[in-house]
Scaffold this motif. Structure first.
Motif, PDB file in Angstrom:
ATOM      1  N   LYS A   1      -2.921  -0.666  -4.543  1.00  0.00           N
ATOM      2  CA  LYS A   1      -3.957   0.274  -4.118  1.00  0.00           C
ATOM      3  C   LYS A   1      -3.542   0.993  -2.841  1.00  0.00           C
ATOM      4  CE  LYS A   1      -8.883   0.495  -2.944  1.00  0.00           C
ATOM      5  NZ  LYS A   1     -10.149  -0.276  -2.798  1.00  0.00           N
ATOM      6  N   MET A   2      -2.906   0.249  -1.927  1.00  0.00           N
ATOM      7  CA  MET A   2      -2.530   0.820  -0.636  1.00  0.00           C
ATOM      8  C   MET A   2      -1.235   1.628  -0.713  1.00  0.00           C
ATOM      9  SD  MET A   2      -1.764  -1.254   2.905  1.00  0.00           S
ATOM     10  CE  MET A   2      -3.456  -1.865   2.994  1.00  0.00           C
ATOM     11  N   LEU A   3      -0.248   1.131  -1.486  1.00  0.00           N
ATOM     12  CA  LEU A   3       1.085   1.709  -1.460  1.00  0.00           C
ATOM     13  C   LEU A   3       1.425   2.524  -2.699  1.00  0.00           C
ATOM     14  CD1 LEU A   3       2.903  -1.463  -0.093  1.00  0.00           C
ATOM     15  CD2 LEU A   3       2.081   0.508   1.229  1.00  0.00           C
ATOM     16  N   GLY A   4       0.557   2.451  -3.709  1.00  0.00           N
ATOM     17  CA  GLY A   4       0.799   3.217  -4.928  1.00  0.00           C
ATOM     18  C   GLY A   4       1.131   2.313  -6.098  1.00  0.00           C
ATOM     19  N   PRO A   5       0.765   2.720  -7.305  1.00  0.00           N
ATOM     20  CA  PRO A   5       0.942   1.857  -8.482  1.00  0.00           C
ATOM     21  C   PRO A   5       2.394   1.653  -8.881  1.00  0.00           C
ATOM     22  CG  PRO A   5       0.165   4.045  -9.126  1.00  0.00           C
ATOM     23  CD  PRO A   5       0.097   3.993  -7.637  1.00  0.00           C
ATOM     24  N   ASP A   6       3.281   2.524  -8.393  1.00  0.00           N
ATOM     25  CA  ASP A   6       4.679   2.429  -8.808  1.00  0.00           C
ATOM     26  C   ASP A   6       5.552   1.667  -7.815  1.00  0.00           C
ATOM     27  OD1 ASP A   6       4.376   4.341  -6.829  1.00  0.00           O
ATOM     28  OD2 ASP A   6       5.971   5.644  -7.624  1.00  0.00           O
ATOM     29  N   ILE A   7       4.943   1.062  -6.811  1.00  0.00           N
ATOM     30  CA  ILE A   7       5.723   0.369  -5.792  1.00  0.00           C
ATOM     31  C   ILE A   7       6.450  -0.827  -6.401  1.00  0.00           C
ATOM     32  CG2 ILE A   7       3.816  -1.132  -5.070  1.00  0.00           C
ATOM     33  CD1 ILE A   7       6.410   0.448  -2.718  1.00  0.00           C
ATOM     34  N   ASP A   8       7.723  -1.016  -6.023  1.00  0.00           N
ATOM     35  CA  ASP A   8       8.524  -2.164  -6.449  1.00  0.00           C
ATOM     36  C   ASP A   8       8.132  -3.337  -5.561  1.00  0.00           C
ATOM     37  OD1 ASP A   8      10.442  -3.971  -7.253  1.00  0.00           O
ATOM     38  OD2 ASP A   8      12.128  -2.893  -6.362  1.00  0.00           O
TER      39      ASP A   8
END
Length: 605
Positions: A170-177
């Motif tokens: 939610k904070m960093l984006g859905p595609d974050i590794d």
């Protein structure tokens, strides 16, 4: 010339139709020649053990050999052609058996036929991929999420370590590794999760909040200026700052590498690591050169043990090389955290080759580098991974995959008449040679930059400092005991980093604020300053430290020049220029942590 060995082996009782043919050994091709076999050929060989480990060197090992090379043979001699020397079939079979086990003739002719093909032109090798992932631990915290944002804007590969996946996405984006793990629980830090991680920014910190409560996004605590009566929320400082640090270092150490490198073979100080070396000479193609590997317990640089690659090389029978090669490792050697291989050896003025293989196959591409030695001098030879050429049977392989330093499966040292693609070794000479090799290790190239950047805190050495006026110190110093010895365990965690051998930088911010970056800064050492500094600024400093040799192995405090009583703002239309943090890093000195003050009088503030 790399050895021309078959991928599967001769049987213990080969038919005469197989043994009546062998190939000559021209580096650019060859032909079949007939060999006359006499009765008694298949009698038991008398030969010494193929591999010799840990035996004292025999200084007379080669005195018994004349210039005509009277080598060990079967009782029934093999008669060579005119101007050829007797070929030791027993040693040939021993060689194949040592490296490949029980023999089978299936691919023997395939090997001979392939050896007749000519060389292919050489071209520049493909560049090796050297980029790596930056791991951000504590990525949902105030500093951590800013670090992630800056790294992604720079286009750098990022992986985050978080406890709450939903919050992180939610904070960093859905595609974050991301890795879901908790540094306080070693079992959650699975080694496989950290594959490819080459650098780490650790912004994990014990959670401190106001006793009276806070907003869901910790607005009171994050503003960092107004004082609220604090308390520890969640795991204790010991679990987070000390045990958690130990777990995190252990999880990433293999990937980020050690300042002093990684020993693959040899003897260094009190350390030793031996490998199963065996001779692999031109006997495999009909030659008569012969070598061995031994350990000399007193032949090292400082009177300690060293391995010795030694032998006699001859161009008889179209030969001209000797080598020692390891059996394939049961587990691939991963040195992807490093930049190359370094050999510590005593030279003899000749040119040798190091060959590295990344395949379990026997007759396969060897990633190869030649190196020159200085006569009678101990020296360190550094061979960058980027210099390794993909070579197969003395020819450059143009479509070979890039060298993969995470999958080293065997090593080989060679002294040869031949270089690559038909070129000759300019230092080659027939006769006896000896090359003591005390170690082979992976190394990090200079200048070394930090691989682990840790966000700590100013004040970590002050709670126990003699004569310090606590009334002038920040709340964490005054309340260290009440907060579970938070600064004490932060200091213990710092010490773990300093002792780990990983190249590091430890950043100690003063009170953190939500103000923008851009104010003038003060860098200091010795843990004496107080003040405030922007979280955004600390994130930028951490990222800059990863690329600066001046920050390597330094511990330092940071604050802005703006006093607590003045808010710092910037004009969004005219923001201040980005800083060159190297100007600050260059002022830092080695070995200053503030711990040296614990036994001395405090420096006046």
């Amino acid at each position: 010339m790399d050895c021309f060995c078959c991928s599967t082996k001769l049987p213990s009782s080969p038919s005469s139709s197989i043994l009546n043919q062998r190939a000559s050994s021209s580096p650019v091709g060859g032909r079949f020649s007939k060999k006359v076999l006499r009765p008694g050929l298949l009698s038991s060989p008398h030969s010494e053990p193929f591999i010799q480990l840990n035996d004292r060197l025999n200084p007379f090992a080669y005195q018994r050999r004349s210039s005509n090379f009277s080598l060990r043979t079967y009782k029934g001699p093999i008669y060579a052609e005119a101007k050829k020397q007797a070929w030791d079939l027993g040693r040939f079979l021993s060689t194949l058996y040592f490296f490949n086990g029980p023999p089978s003739p299936a691919k023997f002719f395939e090997f001979l036929i392939e050896k007749l093909s000519g060389p292919t032109p050489s071209e520049p090798e493909k560049a090796m991929e050297t980029s790596g992932i930056v791991l951000v631990a504590g990525a949902t915290g105030g500093v951590g999420r800013r670090v992630v944002d800056i790294l992604r804007k720079k286009g750098l590969p990022v992986r985050v370590l978080v406890r709450n996946e939903e919050k992180a996405r939610k904070m960093l984006g859905p595609d974050i590794d991301l890795i879901v793990g908790d540094i306080t629980k070693e079992s959650t830090l699975v080694p496989e999760y950290f594959k490819g991680v080459r650098k780490v920014i650790n912004a994990v910190s014990v959670i401190v909040g106001p006793k009276e409560g806070d907003t869901p996004d910790r607005a009171k605590y994050s503003q960092g200026i107004k004082f609220f009566e604090p308390e520890i929320k969640g795991d204790s400082p010991e679990m987070v700052e000390y045990i958690g640090m130990k777990n995190l270092i252990n999880a990433v150490k293999e990937g980020v590498g050690l300042r002093t490198g990684k020993l693959i073979y040899g003897f260094e100080g009190g350390l030793s690591r031996e490998l199963p070396w065996g001779a692999l000479d031109d006997v495999v193609m009909g030659g008569v050169s012969e070598s061995t590997f031994q350990v000399d317990p007193t032949g090292g640089e400082n009177g300690g043990p060293t391995g010795v690659f030694k032998g006699v090389v001859s161009t008889a029978n179209n030969g001209g090389f000797t080598s020692i090669r390891t059996r394939n490792f049961s587990v691939p050697e991963d040195v992807s955290a490093y930049d190359g291989l370094e050999l510590r050896l005593k030279g003899d003025g000749r040119r040798y080759k190091l060959i590295v293989r990344t395949s379990n196959d026997w007759d396969t591409v060897g990633y190869t580098a030649s190196f020159d030695t200085v006569d009678s001098q101990w020296q360190s030879i550094q061979l960058p991974f980027s210099s390794l050429r993909p070579i197969f049977r003395a020819r450059t392989v143009l479509d070979a995959p890039p060298f993969d330093p995470s999958k080293i499966l065997s090593l080989q040292l060679m002294f040869s008449k031949f270089e690559y693609d038909g070129k000759l070794n300019p230092t080659f000479a027939e006769g006896a040679f000896q090359l003591p090799v005390s170690s082979i290790r992976a190394y990090i190239k200079d200048p070394i930059t930090p691989r682990f950047v840790h966000v700590s805190s100013a004040g970590v050495t002050r709670p126990e400092r003699p004569g310090l006026d606590l009334s002038k110190q920040p709340p964490a110093v005054r309340l260290n005991k009440e907060l579970g010895f938070i600064l004490t365990f932060k200091l213990k965690g710092e010490d773990l980093i300093r002792e780990s051998g990983v190249p590091y930088a430890i950043v100690r911010p003063c009170a953190l604020t939500e103000e923008p970056a851009g104010a003038d800064l003060i860098f200091d050492q010795g843990d004496n300053i107080t003040g405030k500094v922007s979280r955004e600024e600390i994130a930028r400093i951490c990222i800059a430290a990863l690329e600066s040799p001046y920050a390597c192995d330094k511990t330092f405090e940071v604050k802005s020049v703006i006093p607590f009583s003045e808010p710092f703002t910037v004009d969004p239309e005219n923001p201040p220029p980005e800083k060159d943090y190297n100007l600050y890093f260059k002022t830092l000195k080695d070995g200053i942590t503030g711990k040296e003050m614990l036994e001395q009088s405090p420096v006046p503030l």
